[in-house]
Scaffold this motif. Structure first.
Motif, PDB file in Angstrom:
ATOM      1  N   PHE A 139     -14.703 -70.840  14.916  1.00 51.67           N
ATOM      2  CA  PHE A 139     -15.437 -71.987  15.170  1.00 51.67           C
ATOM      3  C   PHE A 139     -16.516 -71.668  16.257  1.00 51.67           C
ATOM      4  N   SER A 140     -16.334 -70.712  16.990  1.00 49.78           N
ATOM      5  CA  SER A 140     -17.170 -70.147  18.039  1.00 49.78           C
ATOM      6  C   SER A 140     -18.751 -69.851  17.650  1.00 49.78           C
ATOM      7  N   GLN A 141     -18.796 -69.429  16.314  1.00 48.00           N
ATOM      8  CA  GLN A 141     -20.017 -69.079  15.653  1.00 48.00           C
ATOM      9  C   GLN A 141     -20.970 -70.225  15.638  1.00 48.00           C
ATOM     10  N   TYR A 142     -20.114 -71.645  15.468  1.00 52.07           N
ATOM     11  CA  TYR A 142     -21.076 -72.786  15.415  1.00 52.07           C
ATOM     12  C   TYR A 142     -21.302 -73.519  16.569  1.00 52.07           C
ATOM     13  N   ASP A 143     -21.268 -72.982  17.735  1.00 56.06           N
ATOM     14  CA  ASP A 143     -21.602 -73.392  18.994  1.00 56.06           C
ATOM     15  C   ASP A 143     -23.014 -72.871  19.345  1.00 56.06           C
ATOM     16  N   THR A 144     -23.946 -73.207  18.343  1.00 58.70           N
ATOM     17  CA  THR A 144     -25.320 -72.507  18.337  1.00 58.70           C
ATOM     18  C   THR A 144     -26.099 -72.562  19.742  1.00 58.70           C
ATOM     19  N   ASP A 145     -25.633 -73.729  20.584  1.00 59.97           N
ATOM     20  CA  ASP A 145     -26.379 -73.627  21.673  1.00 59.97           C
ATOM     21  C   ASP A 145     -25.635 -73.074  22.938  1.00 59.97           C
ATOM     22  N   GLY A 146     -24.774 -72.377  22.922  1.00 59.33           N
ATOM     23  CA  GLY A 146     -23.917 -71.808  23.570  1.00 59.33           C
ATOM     24  C   GLY A 146     -23.280 -72.445  24.760  1.00 59.33           C
ATOM     25  N   ASP A 147     -22.997 -73.729  24.676  1.00 59.42           N
ATOM     26  CA  ASP A 147     -22.495 -74.528  25.803  1.00 59.42           C
ATOM     27  C   ASP A 147     -20.920 -74.617  25.842  1.00 59.42           C
ATOM     28  N   GLY A 148     -20.237 -73.762  25.052  1.00 59.96           N
ATOM     29  CA  GLY A 148     -18.583 -73.874  24.735  1.00 59.96           C
ATOM     30  C   GLY A 148     -18.218 -75.087  24.074  1.00 59.96           C
ATOM     31  N   LYS A 149     -19.120 -75.858  23.386  1.00 67.94           N
ATOM     32  CA  LYS A 149     -18.444 -77.033  22.594  1.00 67.94           C
ATOM     33  C   LYS A 149     -19.048 -76.913  21.311  1.00 67.94           C
ATOM     34  N   GLY A 199     -14.654 -75.627  22.368  1.00 62.42           N
ATOM     35  CA  GLY A 199     -14.028 -76.995  22.206  1.00 62.42           C
ATOM     36  C   GLY A 199     -14.696 -77.477  21.136  1.00 62.42           C
ATOM     37  N   VAL A 200     -13.540 -78.478  20.267  1.00 66.53           N
ATOM     38  CA  VAL A 200     -14.038 -79.151  19.079  1.00 66.53           C
ATOM     39  C   VAL A 200     -13.757 -80.388  19.373  1.00 66.53           C
ATOM     40  N   ASP A 201     -14.407 -81.429  19.077  1.00 61.87           N
ATOM     41  CA  ASP A 201     -14.504 -82.739  19.434  1.00 61.87           C
ATOM     42  C   ASP A 201     -14.503 -83.734  18.110  1.00 61.87           C
ATOM     43  N   ARG A 202     -15.605 -84.110  17.626  1.00 62.88           N
ATOM     44  CA  ARG A 202     -15.695 -85.117  16.553  1.00 62.88           C
ATOM     45  C   ARG A 202     -15.419 -84.792  15.266  1.00 62.88           C
ATOM     46  N   TYR A 203     -14.675 -85.753  14.454  1.00 66.13           N
ATOM     47  CA  TYR A 203     -14.116 -85.566  13.294  1.00 66.13           C
ATOM     48  C   TYR A 203     -14.173 -86.542  12.306  1.00 66.13           C
ATOM     49  N   ILE A 204     -13.878 -86.728  11.159  1.00 61.11           N
ATOM     50  CA  ILE A 204     -13.476 -87.583  10.218  1.00 61.11           C
ATOM     51  C   ILE A 204     -12.212 -87.361   9.633  1.00 61.11           C
ATOM     52  N   VAL A 205     -11.121 -88.274   9.585  1.00 61.47           N
ATOM     53  CA  VAL A 205     -10.113 -87.880   9.171  1.00 61.47           C
ATOM     54  C   VAL A 205      -9.798 -88.836   7.735  1.00 61.47           C
ATOM     55  N   GLN A 206      -9.241 -88.143   6.482  1.00 63.72           N
ATOM     56  CA  GLN A 206      -9.059 -89.108   5.343  1.00 63.72           C
ATOM     57  C   GLN A 206      -7.780 -88.423   4.809  1.00 63.72           C
ATOM     58  N   SER A 207      -7.223 -89.390   3.656  1.00 60.80           N
ATOM     59  CA  SER A 207      -6.031 -89.130   3.245  1.00 60.80           C
ATOM     60  C   SER A 207      -6.193 -88.129   1.818  1.00 60.80           C
ATOM     61  N   GLU A 208      -5.338 -87.744   1.311  1.00 58.68           N
ATOM     62  CA  GLU A 208      -5.515 -86.884   0.096  1.00 58.68           C
ATOM     63  C   GLU A 208      -5.673 -87.723  -1.122  1.00 58.68           C
ATOM     64  N   SER A 209      -4.588 -88.499  -1.119  1.00 58.75           N
ATOM     65  CA  SER A 209      -4.788 -89.387  -2.349  1.00 58.75           C
ATOM     66  C   SER A 209      -4.580 -90.991  -1.971  1.00 58.75           C
ATOM     67  N   GLU A 210      -4.993 -91.563  -2.988  1.00 58.75           N
ATOM     68  CA  GLU A 210      -5.096 -93.192  -3.024  1.00 58.75           C
ATOM     69  C   GLU A 210      -4.254 -93.692  -4.150  1.00 58.75           C
ATOM     70  N   SER A 211      -3.508 -94.612  -3.650  1.00 58.29           N
ATOM     71  CA  SER A 211      -2.550 -95.154  -4.826  1.00 58.29           C
ATOM     72  C   SER A 211      -2.997 -96.890  -4.768  1.00 58.29           C
ATOM     73  N   MET A 212      -3.631 -97.449  -5.568  1.00 62.15           N
ATOM     74  CA  MET A 212      -3.988 -98.946  -5.479  1.00 62.15           C
ATOM     75  C   MET A 212      -2.907 -99.940  -5.865  1.00 62.15           C
ATOM     76  N   ALA A 213      -2.030 -99.264  -6.727  1.00 55.09           N
ATOM     77  CA  ALA A 213      -0.863-100.212  -7.063  1.00 55.09           C
ATOM     78  C   ALA A 213       0.331 -99.241  -7.772  1.00 55.09           C
ATOM     79  N   ALA A 214       1.655 -99.523  -7.687  1.00 52.52           N
ATOM     80  CA  ALA A 214       2.830 -98.713  -7.750  1.00 52.52           C
ATOM     81  C   ALA A 214       2.511 -98.183  -9.146  1.00 52.52           C
TER      82      ALA A 214
END
Length: 211
Positions: free
Chosen positions: A124-134, A189-204
């Motif tokens: 993750f540290s390689q993506y702190d391109t401005d070096g501010d620790g986040k 520091g890692v901060d913002r993210y998106i969460v989703q679920s792996e599968s969707e079930s629209m009906a039984a």
């Protein structure tokens, strides 16, 4: 008259995107889903959507990572190193994570566990391109895919778990970015993210890989 579909234009600007697929002791991730195709290489992938809708100005590219099938207990046959997708299994049950209740213990433990487990495959540290620790959203996109089902469809098969897809941050949930220690010993520091679920079930009896 036939309409010809055009391939998505090659984008002039891109950002790395990391997809963490997280399984649990009582809700393992699927072995047969190809998340690289869903996010990056497929005709209807997230990358293709961004490239097309921005008229070639922006898209996502796979983040660098070493997660691969057969590595560290990884059972997903589609996972390859540097495909932007990391599979991890937490040594805990799914619990009852509620992203809409501030300070929810299961939700925080699941999210921190996912990022911590991914750090064995991602610097993750390689993506702190401005070096501010986040690591900010304009440095690395972070998507977390929970094993189990999308709760918003109101159809979760018996014996399984679900969560509502959402976009949030550790700062909003806990008051500060999550400090993760990388394999090289650097902490970021890692901060913002998106969460989703792996599968969707629209009906039984019906289910499919989430889009």
């Amino acid at each position: 008259k036939m309409m010809m579909r055009r391939a998505a234009p090659k984008a002039s600007t891109s950002l790395p995107l990391l997809t963490i697929v997280v399984g649990f002791k009582d809700e393992p991730y699927r072995d047969d889903y190809d998340w690289n195709k869903t996010f990056f290489t497929g005709e209807y992938s997230v990358s293709s959507l961004y490239a097309t809708s921005s008229e070639g100005k922006f898209t996502w590219r796979p983040a660098e990572e070493s997660s691969a099938y057969g590595n560290g207990g990884n059972t997903n046959s589609a996972d390859r190193a540097n495909d932007g997708v990391v599979h991890v299994t937490l040594d805990r049950d799914y619990g009852n994570p509620d992203p809409f209740t501030p300070g929810d213990a299961d939700y925080i433990a699941d999210m921190k566990g996912a990022v911590k487990a991914a750090a064995q495959y991602v610097d993750f540290s390689q993506y702190d391109t401005d070096g501010d620790g986040k690591v900010e959203a304009n440095e690395l996109g972070l998507g977390v895919v929970f094993a189990g089902y999308e709760a918003a469809t109101s159809s979760i098969p018996e014996g399984h778990h679900g969560i509502w897809s959402h976009q949030y941050s550790f700062t909003e949930e806990t008051g500060a970015p999550y400090e993760v220690t990388c394999a090289n010993g650097k902490t970021v520091g890692v901060d913002r993210y998106i969460v989703q679920s792996e599968s969707e079930s629209m009906a039984a009896g019906e289910e499919h890989q989430s889009g």
